[in-house]
Design an enzyme around this catalytic site. Structure first.
Site, mmCIF file in Angstrom:
data_model
loop_
_atom_site.group_PDB
_atom_site.id
_atom_site.type_symbol
_atom_site.label_atom_id
_atom_site.label_comp_id
_atom_site.label_asym_id
_atom_site.label_seq_id
_atom_site.Cartn_x
_atom_site.Cartn_y
_atom_site.Cartn_z
ATOM 1 C CB ALA A 15 33.859 61.454 98.832
ATOM 2 N NE ARG A 20 24.241 65.035 88.935
ATOM 3 C CZ ARG A 20 25.144 65.978 88.654
ATOM 4 N NH1 ARG A 20 24.941 66.802 87.648
ATOM 5 N NH2 ARG A 20 26.256 66.074 89.362
ATOM 6 C CE LYS A 27 29.766 60.557 89.500
ATOM 7 N NZ LYS A 27 29.337 61.926 89.164
ATOM 8 C CD GLN A 80 33.595 64.968 101.230
ATOM 9 O OE1 GLN A 80 33.426 64.250 100.235
ATOM 10 N NE2 GLN A 80 33.354 66.263 101.199
ATOM 11 N N GLY A 85 30.649 68.800 99.591
ATOM 12 C CA GLY A 85 31.173 69.544 98.450
ATOM 13 C C GLY A 85 32.624 69.230 98.133
ATOM 14 C CB SER A 413 29.450 9.283 65.372
ATOM 15 O OG SER A 413 30.228 9.910 64.389
HETATM 16 C C1 UD1 Z 1 32.061 69.668 89.329
HETATM 17 C C2 UD1 Z 1 32.532 71.127 89.386
HETATM 18 C C3 UD1 Z 1 32.138 71.797 88.081
HETATM 19 C C4 UD1 Z 1 32.714 71.047 86.906
HETATM 20 C C5 UD1 Z 1 32.359 69.542 86.942
HETATM 21 C C6 UD1 Z 1 33.192 68.784 85.926
HETATM 22 C C7 UD1 Z 1 32.462 71.802 91.737
HETATM 23 C C8 UD1 Z 1 31.755 72.616 92.736
HETATM 24 N N1 UD1 Z 1 31.946 71.794 90.503
HETATM 25 O O1 UD1 Z 1 30.633 69.655 89.234
HETATM 26 O O2 UD1 Z 1 32.596 73.138 88.087
HETATM 27 O O3 UD1 Z 1 32.269 71.616 85.697
HETATM 28 O O4 UD1 Z 1 32.663 68.988 88.229
HETATM 29 O O5 UD1 Z 1 32.796 67.456 85.792
HETATM 30 O O6 UD1 Z 1 33.466 71.200 92.049
HETATM 31 N N2 UD1 Z 1 32.913 64.938 95.448
HETATM 32 C C9 UD1 Z 1 33.399 64.542 96.663
HETATM 33 N N3 UD1 Z 1 32.794 64.999 97.784
HETATM 34 C C10 UD1 Z 1 31.737 65.846 97.760
HETATM 35 C C11 UD1 Z 1 31.233 66.240 96.504
HETATM 36 C C12 UD1 Z 1 31.851 65.779 95.355
HETATM 37 O O7 UD1 Z 1 34.368 63.789 96.736
HETATM 38 O O8 UD1 Z 1 31.267 66.219 98.828
HETATM 39 C C13 UD1 Z 1 33.564 64.434 94.232
HETATM 40 C C14 UD1 Z 1 32.653 63.570 93.399
HETATM 41 O O9 UD1 Z 1 32.794 62.190 93.742
HETATM 42 C C15 UD1 Z 1 33.151 63.840 91.970
HETATM 43 C C16 UD1 Z 1 33.724 65.235 92.072
HETATM 44 O O10 UD1 Z 1 33.925 65.528 93.431
HETATM 45 O O11 UD1 Z 1 34.165 62.952 91.570
HETATM 46 C C17 UD1 Z 1 32.805 66.275 91.457
HETATM 47 O O12 UD1 Z 1 31.520 66.153 92.067
HETATM 48 P P1 UD1 Z 1 30.197 66.189 91.192
HETATM 49 O O13 UD1 Z 1 29.052 66.099 92.129
HETATM 50 O O14 UD1 Z 1 30.266 65.237 90.050
HETATM 51 O O15 UD1 Z 1 30.290 67.696 90.686
HETATM 52 P P2 UD1 Z 1 29.708 68.315 89.367
HETATM 53 O O16 UD1 Z 1 28.336 68.789 89.645
HETATM 54 O O17 UD1 Z 1 29.927 67.405 88.236
HETATM 55 MG MG MG Z 2 30.566 65.401 87.969
#
Ligand code: UD1
Ligand code: MG
Length: 468
Positions: A15, A20, A27, A80, A85, A413
């Site tokens: 979600a 980045r 993404k 979501q 988070g 041709s």
């Molecule tokens: C997360 C982990 C981190 C780990 C890394 C591995 C947490 C808090 N941290 O960090 O420990 O090392 O992944 O790649 O989980 N997402 C949602 N809803 C939200 C936020 C995120 O669905 O509200 C999903 C994102 O789409 C993604 C995943 O959760 O697929 C992780 O989110 P991302 O923001 O990439 O977390 P990282 O900072 O990479």
């Molecule tokens: Mg990630």
């Protein structure tokens, strides 16, 4: 030891906005080796044969949902609405998790390199340890951006996960990271989710905080170190995407090498995940094999071949040419510098050569289109020779029309075939003709102004000009 297996479901988090990436696309739909990041994750998870797969969607969720539906209609989604988070994301599936019971494997939609085998080893670690949760970890040289794994003092179990933003300098030194893959006992997970607090640097509900909550409740948490650190790659930035592409490409090519395909230079060859290649086919440098292309055995492809969603039978030679949605029969020779467009079907033994373009046409067995031709919306029989510079004039500015060329005919041709028109089998069309009326079988068709000869004219003219 026989391990008791519980019902297994899979939940994928997808979600997040992926800020980045600086992209207008979600993404998790960015492709690696021709398939979306999320598609790779779904495929690896499905290798475990789970009872159900669900995905949490949110940011640009409509697009993500549509993509999921096109891969597998059985995957369910939960929305979501606000991305608060990874822990909050899991909460959206709480009632589904309750119905599933057993164990749940939680993955992130942005980790495309994880293999099914690795996920299996995580399940085994969870079951052997009898843990409430086991986290898949990776030992990496550069842990920047990842959550760090803090183990218990004897190193055997997991103490907690600390996100980089919340980590002290000492904890930032740790090179063991959270891959974002977890196996939870569902009851334990559900008991901890309501206790999550957003009291961290990002103000989010972190799934990683569940570990400490479970431990405080007297349950155990395991850490399973993934043997190949490359698999841990989470795609957050474009440079991660390029890195994932590189690894995936090498894996795909190595798999086909193991199946008996020669790659003269794997580093300059691009093969997407959906491609299939027969043994003893040789792939020369600078070749792109894309989409759902299928290549037979004994083919020689490249250098500089581009094939997208094409079928090549056995023993085809395809050199320095471009083809999209074309079917090429056994022993056909294509190129150099041919362009086969959508709907091209070439029967066995035919040749298509330099600067010839073919679209929506069927070319019969052993026919030759060797130089400088455009064949569009045509049916060409077996054993036809198409001379250099032959053009099917298939478009009058409004509509497209068909050309039919019978078996065994010879097109000289520089012939224009103004469609709709047909050339009967076994007939001959003289070079330079513009054919507007159909030619009966076995006939000669010639459309040329009679040739004029003026004896001595050139010599006389030259003398006149030069004497002035
Ligand atoms: C997360 C982990 C981190 C780990 C890394 C591995 C947490 C808090 N941290 O960090 O420990 O090392 O992944 O790649 O989980 N997402 C949602 N809803 C939200 C936020 C995120 O669905 O509200 C999903 C994102 O789409 C993604 C995943 O959760 O697929 C992780 O989110 P991302 O923001 O990439 O977390 P990282 O900072 O990479
Ligand atoms: Mg990630």
């Amino acid at each position: 030891m026989a391990l008791k297996t519980k019902k297994l479901s899979v939940l994928i988090l997808a979600a997040g906005q992926g800020t980045r990436m600086k992209s207008r696309w979600p993404k998790v739909l960015h492709p690696v080796a021709g398939q979306a990041l999320l598609h790779h994750v779904v495929s690896s998870a499905k290798g475990l044969k789970p009872t159900a797969v669900s995905v949490i969607i949110g940011h640009q969720g409509q697009e993500v949902q549509a993509a999921l539906g096109s891969w597998d209609s059985k995957i369910s989604v939960f929305w979501q609405k606000r991305q608060r988070g990874s822990g909050d994301a899991v909460r959206q599936a709480a009632s589904w998790l309750k119905r599933q019971g057993g164990e749940v494997l939680i993955l992130c939609g942005d980790t495309p390199l994880l293999r099914t085998e690795t996920l299996k080893s995580l399940l085994v670690a969870q079951r052997q340890g009898g843990h409430a949760v086991t986290v898949l970890t990776g030992a990496v040289s550069d842990p920047t951006g990842y959550g760090r794994i803090v183990r218990t003092s004897d190193g055997s179990l997991l103490d907690r996960i600390v996100e980089e933003r919340d980590a002290s300098p000492g904890i930032r030194e740790i090179r063991e990271i959270n891959t974002g893959v977890y196996c939870f006992d569902v009851r334990a997970l559900l008991s901890a989710l309501p206790k999550l607090r957003a009291d961290n640097a990002k103000g989010e509900y972190y799934l990683t905080d569940v570990i400490e909550i479970l431990k405080a409740a007297g349950l155990s948490a395991g850490a399973c170190l993934c043997s190949d650190p490359e698999e841990a790659l989470g795609v957050n930035r474009r440079r991660d995407l390029a890195q994932a592409e590189k690894v995936m490409r090498r894996r795909i090519i190595e798999r086909w090498m193991d199946e008996g395909v020669t790659f003269v230079d794997p580093d300059s060859t691009y093969v997407q995940a959906g491609v299939k290649i027969g043994s003893d086919t040789v792939i020369q440098p600078g070749t792109h094999l894309l989409g759902q292309s299928v290549l037979g055995s004994g083919c020689r492809v490249g250098p500089f071949a581009y094939l997208q969603d094409c079928f090549l039978a056995d023993n085809v030679q395809f050199v320095a040419s471009f083809a999209r949605q074309a079917r090429v029969g056994e022993g056909v020779r294509v190129g150099p510098f041919s362009h086969l467009r959508e709907g091209t079907v070439i029967a066995s033994g035919a040749h298509v050569g330099n600067f010839s373009e073919i679209k929506k046409s069927r070319i019969g067995k052993g026919s030759k289109i060797n130089h400088l031709s455009y064949i569009g919306d045509a049916t060409v029989g077996d054993g036809v020779n198409i001379g250099a510079g032959t053009i099917t004039c298939n478009y009058d500015g409004w509509q497209k029309f068909r050309t039919v060329i019978g078996a065994g005919s010879f097109i000289g041709s520089n012939v224009n075939l103004v469609a709709p028109v047909s050339v009967g089998s076994g007939s001959v069309v003289g070079a330079g003709s513009t054919i507007t009326k159909s030619v009966p079988a076995g006939a000669l068709a010639l459309e040329r102004a009679p040739q004029v000869i003026k004896k001595g004219w050139a010599k006389k003219r030259r003398a006149e000009k030069e004497n002035h």
